[in-house]
Design an enzyme around this catalytic site. Structure first.
Site, PDB file in Angstrom:
ATOM      1  CD  GLU A   1     120.295 -23.202   8.141  1.00 62.78           C
ATOM      2  OE1 GLU A   1     119.172 -23.539   7.698  1.00 62.78           O
ATOM      3  OE2 GLU A   1     120.440 -22.438   9.104  1.00 62.78           O
TER       4      GLU A   1
ATOM      5  CG  ASN B   1     110.950 -25.190  17.855  1.00 61.30           C
ATOM      6  OD1 ASN B   1     111.625 -26.162  17.509  1.00 61.30           O
ATOM      7  ND2 ASN B   1     111.394 -23.954  17.802  1.00 61.30           N
TER       8      ASN B   1
ATOM      9  CE  LYS C   1     113.970 -27.375  15.301  1.00 61.56           C
ATOM     10  NZ  LYS C   1     114.088 -26.310  16.339  1.00 61.56           N
TER      11      LYS C   1
ATOM     12  CE1 TYR D   1     119.349 -24.576  15.312  1.00 62.89           C
ATOM     13  CE2 TYR D   1     119.979 -26.818  15.878  1.00 62.89           C
ATOM     14  CZ  TYR D   1     119.018 -25.903  15.475  1.00 62.89           C
ATOM     15  OH  TYR D   1     117.722 -26.318  15.235  1.00 62.89           O
TER      16      TYR D   1
ATOM     17  CG  HIS E   1     116.009 -25.500  11.118  1.00 62.60           C
ATOM     18  ND1 HIS E   1     116.546 -24.436  11.815  1.00 62.60           N
ATOM     19  CD2 HIS E   1     116.560 -25.459   9.876  1.00 62.60           C
ATOM     20  CE1 HIS E   1     117.389 -23.781  11.020  1.00 62.60           C
ATOM     21  NE2 HIS E   1     117.422 -24.385   9.840  1.00 62.60           N
TER      22      HIS E   1
HETATM   23  P1  DAT Z   1     113.948 -20.506  14.817  1.00 66.69           P
HETATM   24  O1  DAT Z   1     113.974 -22.005  14.982  1.00 66.69           O
HETATM   25  O2  DAT Z   1     112.540 -19.981  14.860  1.00 66.69           O
HETATM   26  O3  DAT Z   1     114.732 -20.014  13.635  1.00 66.69           O
HETATM   27  P2  DAT Z   1     116.178 -19.581  16.434  1.00 66.69           P
HETATM   28  O4  DAT Z   1     117.046 -19.766  15.230  1.00 66.69           O
HETATM   29  O5  DAT Z   1     116.223 -18.245  17.100  1.00 66.69           O
HETATM   30  O6  DAT Z   1     114.652 -19.925  16.126  1.00 66.69           O
HETATM   31  O7  DAT Z   1     116.579 -20.656  17.524  1.00 66.69           O
HETATM   32  C1  DAT Z   1     116.910 -21.984  17.153  1.00 66.69           C
HETATM   33  C2  DAT Z   1     116.199 -22.937  18.074  1.00 66.69           C
HETATM   34  O8  DAT Z   1     116.697 -22.792  19.404  1.00 66.69           O
HETATM   35  C3  DAT Z   1     114.699 -22.683  18.201  1.00 66.69           C
HETATM   36  O9  DAT Z   1     113.975 -23.361  17.194  1.00 66.69           O
HETATM   37  C4  DAT Z   1     114.380 -23.189  19.564  1.00 66.69           C
HETATM   38  C5  DAT Z   1     115.637 -22.922  20.343  1.00 66.69           C
HETATM   39  N1  DAT Z   1     115.578 -21.676  21.107  1.00 66.69           N
HETATM   40  C6  DAT Z   1     115.735 -20.434  20.641  1.00 66.69           C
HETATM   41  N2  DAT Z   1     115.642 -19.510  21.598  1.00 66.69           N
HETATM   42  C7  DAT Z   1     115.413 -20.209  22.727  1.00 66.69           C
HETATM   43  C8  DAT Z   1     115.205 -19.848  24.084  1.00 66.69           C
HETATM   44  N3  DAT Z   1     115.242 -18.568  24.482  1.00 66.69           N
HETATM   45  N4  DAT Z   1     114.976 -20.855  24.970  1.00 66.69           N
HETATM   46  C9  DAT Z   1     114.948 -22.148  24.593  1.00 66.69           C
HETATM   47  N5  DAT Z   1     115.144 -22.561  23.318  1.00 66.69           N
HETATM   48  C10 DAT Z   1     115.363 -21.609  22.398  1.00 66.69           C
HETATM   49 MG    MG Z   2     116.779 -20.128  13.220  1.00 61.24          MG
END
Ligand code: DAT
Ligand code: MG
Length: 156
Positions: A128, A114, A11, A51, A117
């Site tokens: 994707e 974080n 990222k 997303y 991805h």
């Molecule tokens: P991951 O990246 O572990 O697959 P995800 O698909 O649930 O997680 O979410 C996509 C991204 O969105 C994640 O990397 C960080 C952000 N995100 C998810 N939940 C969040 C939250 N509650 N608050 C802030 N950012 C969040």
């Molecule tokens: Mg995800």
């Protein structure tokens, strides 16, 4: 056949912090094979598709703003159980929750910033990868070390 391909994104925070190479190395050193790689800036249109499962959630707009703010590195990675294996290397979603030894645990302290991805299922990976790579941008090649990296048992 359990040799899979998955989409990994380093990222914008990873690229800006100058640790893209170290993060890529975490995946590379396992023996998984990089079959596609590009530096690119995610467009809002691509972010909306990528997303789509998160549209309407409270964090969605901030997430898209972050992901489109600066270049990222997109990777197509191949290997036995590549989808789950990459998720394991990444650690839990928020760096604050991720175990030491994982990418998010070792390199980050934030929730949203974080670093990485990874597709979360074989179906997501297919979808994707199709968003980020043309078929011809994912290369088929063999490495001299392949025979010492995975074998017929790993192909299931
Ligand atoms: P991951 O990246 O572990 O697959 P995800 O698909 O649930 O997680 O979410 C996509 C991204 O969105 C994640 O990397 C960080 C952000 N995100 C998810 N939940 C969040 C939250 N509650 N608050 C802030 N950012 C969040
Ligand atoms: Mg995800």
């Amino acid at each position: 056949m359990s040799i899979e391909r998955t989409l990994i994104l380093i990222k914008p925070d990873g690229v800006q912090r100058g640790i893209a190479g170290e993060i890529i190395s975490r995946f590379e050193r396992t023996g998984m094979k990089i079959v596609g790689m590009k530096l690119m800036t995610m467009s809002p249109e691509l972010a909306a598709k990528h997303y789509e499962a998160h549209v309407g959630k409270g964090f969605y707009q901030g997430l898209v703003k972050f992901m489109t703010s600066s270049p990222l590195v997109a990777l197509a990675i191949e290997g036995p159980k590549a989808v789950d294996n990459c998720r394991k290397l990444m650690g839990k979603t928020f760096c604050t929750d991720a175990q030491g030894g994982t990418i998010r645990g070792d390199f980050g302290v934030s929730r949203g910033l974080n670093l990485v991805h990874g597709s979360d299922s074989a179906e997501s990976a297919k979808r994707e990868l199709g968003l980020f790579f043309k078929p011809e941008e994912m290369l088929e090649y063999s490495r001299a070390v392949d025979a010492w990296t995975w074998n017929d048992e790993d192909k299931g």
